[in-house]
Structure formats: C-alpha cells, structure tokens
Design a protein around this motif. Sequence first.
Motif, PDB file in Angstrom:
ATOM      1  N   LEU A 122      18.744  20.643  46.080  1.00 47.11           N
ATOM      2  CA  LEU A 122      20.077  20.125  45.790  1.00 47.11           C
ATOM      3  C   LEU A 122      21.081  21.077  46.398  1.00 47.11           C
ATOM      4  CD1 LEU A 122      21.996  18.140  44.320  1.00 47.11           C
ATOM      5  CD2 LEU A 122      21.855  19.639  42.313  1.00 47.11           C
ATOM      6  N   GLU A 123      21.915  20.566  47.281  1.00 46.89           N
ATOM      7  CA  GLU A 123      22.881  21.410  47.985  1.00 46.89           C
ATOM      8  C   GLU A 123      22.194  22.588  48.673  1.00 46.89           C
ATOM      9  OE1 GLU A 123      25.870  20.422  48.269  1.00 46.89           O
ATOM     10  OE2 GLU A 123      25.968  18.873  46.707  1.00 46.89           O
ATOM     11  N   GLY A 124      20.978  22.340  49.175  1.00 48.51           N
ATOM     12  CA  GLY A 124      20.252  23.384  49.879  1.00 48.51           C
ATOM     13  C   GLY A 124      19.571  24.410  49.003  1.00 48.51           C
ATOM     14  N   ILE A 125      19.582  24.190  47.690  1.00 46.83           N
ATOM     15  CA  ILE A 125      18.990  25.123  46.728  1.00 46.83           C
ATOM     16  C   ILE A 125      17.731  24.475  46.167  1.00 46.83           C
ATOM     17  CG2 ILE A 125      19.363  26.334  44.537  1.00 46.83           C
ATOM     18  CD1 ILE A 125      22.365  26.283  45.202  1.00 46.83           C
ATOM     19  N   PRO A 126      16.624  25.206  46.054  1.00 47.94           N
ATOM     20  CA  PRO A 126      15.366  24.591  45.608  1.00 47.94           C
ATOM     21  C   PRO A 126      15.447  24.029  44.197  1.00 47.94           C
ATOM     22  CG  PRO A 126      15.160  26.983  45.700  1.00 47.94           C
ATOM     23  CD  PRO A 126      16.449  26.641  46.374  1.00 47.94           C
ATOM     24  N   ARG A 172      25.556  31.372  43.926  1.00 50.86           N
ATOM     25  CA  ARG A 172      25.083  32.197  42.819  1.00 50.86           C
ATOM     26  C   ARG A 172      23.991  31.480  42.034  1.00 50.86           C
ATOM     27  NH1 ARG A 172      30.072  34.861  39.659  1.00 50.86           N
ATOM     28  NH2 ARG A 172      28.292  35.900  38.666  1.00 50.86           N
ATOM     29  N   ILE A 173      23.812  30.199  42.283  1.00 52.77           N
ATOM     30  CA  ILE A 173      22.683  29.447  41.731  1.00 52.77           C
ATOM     31  C   ILE A 173      21.512  29.609  42.697  1.00 52.77           C
ATOM     32  CG2 ILE A 173      21.811  27.194  41.030  1.00 52.77           C
ATOM     33  CD1 ILE A 173      24.702  26.381  40.445  1.00 52.77           C
ATOM     34  N   VAL A 174      20.416  30.180  42.215  1.00 47.52           N
ATOM     35  CA  VAL A 174      19.263  30.427  43.087  1.00 47.52           C
ATOM     36  C   VAL A 174      18.241  29.304  43.005  1.00 47.52           C
ATOM     37  CG1 VAL A 174      19.585  32.932  43.003  1.00 47.52           C
ATOM     38  CG2 VAL A 174      18.096  31.818  41.319  1.00 47.52           C
ATOM     39  N   ALA A 175      18.297  28.489  41.935  1.00 47.57           N
ATOM     40  CA  ALA A 175      17.351  27.382  41.797  1.00 47.57           C
ATOM     41  C   ALA A 175      17.833  26.444  40.700  1.00 47.57           C
ATOM     42  CB  ALA A 175      15.945  27.885  41.473  1.00 47.57           C
ATOM     43  N   PHE A 176      17.376  25.195  40.788  1.00 45.30           N
ATOM     44  CA  PHE A 176      17.577  24.212  39.736  1.00 45.30           C
ATOM     45  C   PHE A 176      16.217  23.868  39.142  1.00 45.30           C
ATOM     46  CE2 PHE A 176      21.244  23.457  42.463  1.00 45.30           C
ATOM     47  CZ  PHE A 176      22.274  23.264  41.552  1.00 45.30           C
ATOM     48  N   LEU A 199      28.265  22.197  38.447  1.00 49.70           N
ATOM     49  CA  LEU A 199      28.151  23.640  38.276  1.00 49.70           C
ATOM     50  C   LEU A 199      27.981  24.341  39.614  1.00 49.70           C
ATOM     51  CD1 LEU A 199      25.964  24.008  35.057  1.00 49.70           C
ATOM     52  CD2 LEU A 199      28.300  24.822  35.387  1.00 49.70           C
ATOM     53  N   HIS A 200      27.321  23.667  40.555  1.00 43.38           N
ATOM     54  CA  HIS A 200      27.216  24.246  41.899  1.00 43.38           C
ATOM     55  C   HIS A 200      28.602  24.375  42.528  1.00 43.38           C
ATOM     56  CE1 HIS A 200      26.749  24.066  46.331  1.00 43.38           C
ATOM     57  NE2 HIS A 200      25.781  24.937  46.082  1.00 43.38           N
ATOM     58  N   GLY A 201      29.477  23.403  42.256  1.00 44.14           N
ATOM     59  CA  GLY A 201      30.838  23.508  42.758  1.00 44.14           C
ATOM     60  C   GLY A 201      31.575  24.704  42.195  1.00 44.14           C
TER      61      GLY A 201
END
Length: 430
Positions: free
Chosen positions: A38-42, A23-27, A16-18
């Motif tokens: 993950l991929e630099g996202i918290p 636009r994803i601010v967090a997991f 989904l990050h791909g």
Amino acid sequence: MLEFVVWGAGLRGKRLHGLLGQRIVAFIDKNHKVMDSLEGIPVISFERYQKDYAGYPIIVSPLYADEINLVLHDYKDIPVIYTVEEPSEISLGMPVHFGDLNLSRFPKELPLYIYGINLFAILLYEYLKQHGWQEVSFLPGLEGITFEQAQQLGIRVETKPNNKNVILCAEKNIETASCVYPANRIEDFWNLALQMDKYHHPELRKYFNIHKRAERRLFIVATGPSLRLADLDRLHEKNELCMSVNMVYRCFDRTQWRPDYYLFEDMHGLTEYEHEVRDLKLPNIFLADTGISQWSAKPLGENMHVYHLSNDRVNGWPRFSKEISRFVSGGRTVVFSCLQMAMYMGFKEIYLIGADCDYKGMPQDEGNHFIEEYCSRTDKQPRTSFPVQETFVSYQVARHYAEEKGVKIYNATRGGKLEVFERVDFDSLF
C-alpha cells in the motif's frame, strides 16, 4: 523519530499514511495475500510482524477492532496505539501543523510535561524537541502506551513533575487532570478544534438562531426502516421544516419532499459518493471536513458548507457543541450532529422520525434503512461490531443540553429502541 507498523490497510490506514508517510514501515492486514503493498509499503501478516518487525509500535487503525484486540491481548510487550484514543484529527489522518498551535506560551528553557502517551502526544513531543524545547517529558497513568513501553521506545517519562506547565493530550478534561496534578497549570490540547484556526468555519455563524423568532418546529428525518415515503409526502404537503442525512436522496425519484437542511459526515460514504452529493439540488448542505478531505479540488457549490467534525470527549461523554463554526461533536450517529445544528439554529421544538436504532448487523447492512437500494454493495465496510449503546449516550447528552436550554425533543419514530426522548405519535402531529 519513531517508525510505526499500522494494523489495517483500509481507508483509515491510507489516511494515516498521509499523516506519517514513510515513517510507516509496514501494514498488517488480513488481506496481505491479495494486497502485497500500500503506497509502496509492504502489507504483511501479524506472524511476519513478529518475525521481521518486532519492536515497532503498532497503530491500530480500524474504529471497530474487536478481532485485533483479541490477537494483541496476549502480547503485553508490544507497544500498541489505538486511533480511537487520539483526537479525531489524528485518527482520521488529517494534516496537523503544530506550528499553528500557540506553543510560544511555553518558555523553551522551562520543563514542559505532556499528559497522555498516544500518537498525537508522540508527534507533539518530537516537534517540541526539534524546535528547541529543552526539557519535555511525559506523565504516566493514562490510556495508551504504558510507562514501561514508553521507556522501551526511548520516550522520557517523569513520575514527579515540578510545578510547571502540563499539556493535556489525552481524553480527559482539565478538571480531571488538575485533580491528578493540582499544582500544575493544565493546557488542553486534546480538543484541536479549539486550538487551530484551520478548523474554524466562521461562515456557519450566519445560521445562529435563524429560527429562534419564527418558532417553527423541525423534523429530523433519519433513515431507519420505520420511515415511510408517505411520511415524507405528508411533511412536504404540510410545508414542515426538515433536516435529513446521508443517502436519503436515493428516494428523491419517488417523492417531492426535500429537506431544508442536509448533513453528510460518514467518511466512507463521502469518499465513495462525492459525485452524487455534489449533484444534489438542496438549499443547505453541510459536509464534515473529515469526509471531504479526499474529494477532488473542484470548488464546492454555493449551497455547500463545511463543518469540522470532532470526536472530542469529556470523561468518555461527547461534547455538545455550542458553536458549530468551531466544531460539531461526533456521537456515533449523524443525528447527534443534526441536533447540535438544530439547537444552534434556534429551534425549540424538534421531532425525530426514522431513528430506529435497531440495527441488524452494521448500520449499512440490508434491512436497516427505509428503502432497499439505500446502500450499495461497496458500502459494506468490514467491521466486527457497532457500538449502538454509544449512540444512546450521545442522545442522553443531547437531551440534557436541550433541557438546560428549554428545548423539547420528541421521538416520533414508529417502534425502534430509542427511548431517551419522550415518544409521540407521528400521525397525531398533523
């Protein structure tokens, strides 16, 4: 544009990050203490979401999300998007280029309505607004984000559409949508496989009816615990045509049998076993595009063919593909894909063996296959349940289609729980 929090930092979350990028601010993930990003996202806990990210819509990425559903059940104010309610291309994070869709059929100056409020519909809505469509609205009353939550997110919802175009972006067929909005013209965009040529694999048409005149039977060899190596040896000795799946190749050091046709479509398995699958010396290998999208750029062998796997449904029932060059319909079991392939090839007599459908835990767990080393430890993805009943629904769809086409499907599995097809004794077939 809307921003999102994705629940699940596994393979589906990464995909989904791909699709969504920054636009994803967090997991949200239960492993947030050992995986801080993950991929630099918290990567965070649900408690931290409530504290620091409240208001962002949550995309639930796992396919089996019982535990997550229990947590979110009491939070009606949180907009929740389930990937199982998306076209499979979206839920698996495959690139979707809306410019490839034939949107010019909809005049930009006229009202346009989107039926279904899900991630796919939201992305399409944003694209339309950015590219000059003046009046784009959602129609309420379907699965996904509720009317109130859509308003909360600033999404325009229309309750009384005029007699104009409606784009279907939900798991409903055109007939159902037409009953709800009989005065509107409905266009089906849910089945992206029929809308986008990038998912078309015309080279597969060479397999159409190639076995129709020969009138030979086909054995679809599944990998349940009832299958015996002696069964494979007998199939080899009798020169029977066979189709098999997944990690069946891990028994090749103990038998001379090899399948004439081989399918692998599990996303996790194809991602993990790329090198093993590439090394297979089989005449016809079919691989789902949803699985090999993470493969290296190395060209595929001449014996390898890609098919588009779609999880499109009609009122909850999987489609049975009549044209595998366009798509093969997923049915929670690769054997359903085999049946679509087999009937496309023109087989009129099909036997299933090793199709036990009697899982202990998850399909990849110990005891669910005919050899102990079928799965490695890393195969065990954390899931809470497996919807085996959905596989029976898929088999019912296959039986219905086969009966319409005069195709006989028999279950030659020893034991098991699959009772959709007429049973026969495997040993009596020779």
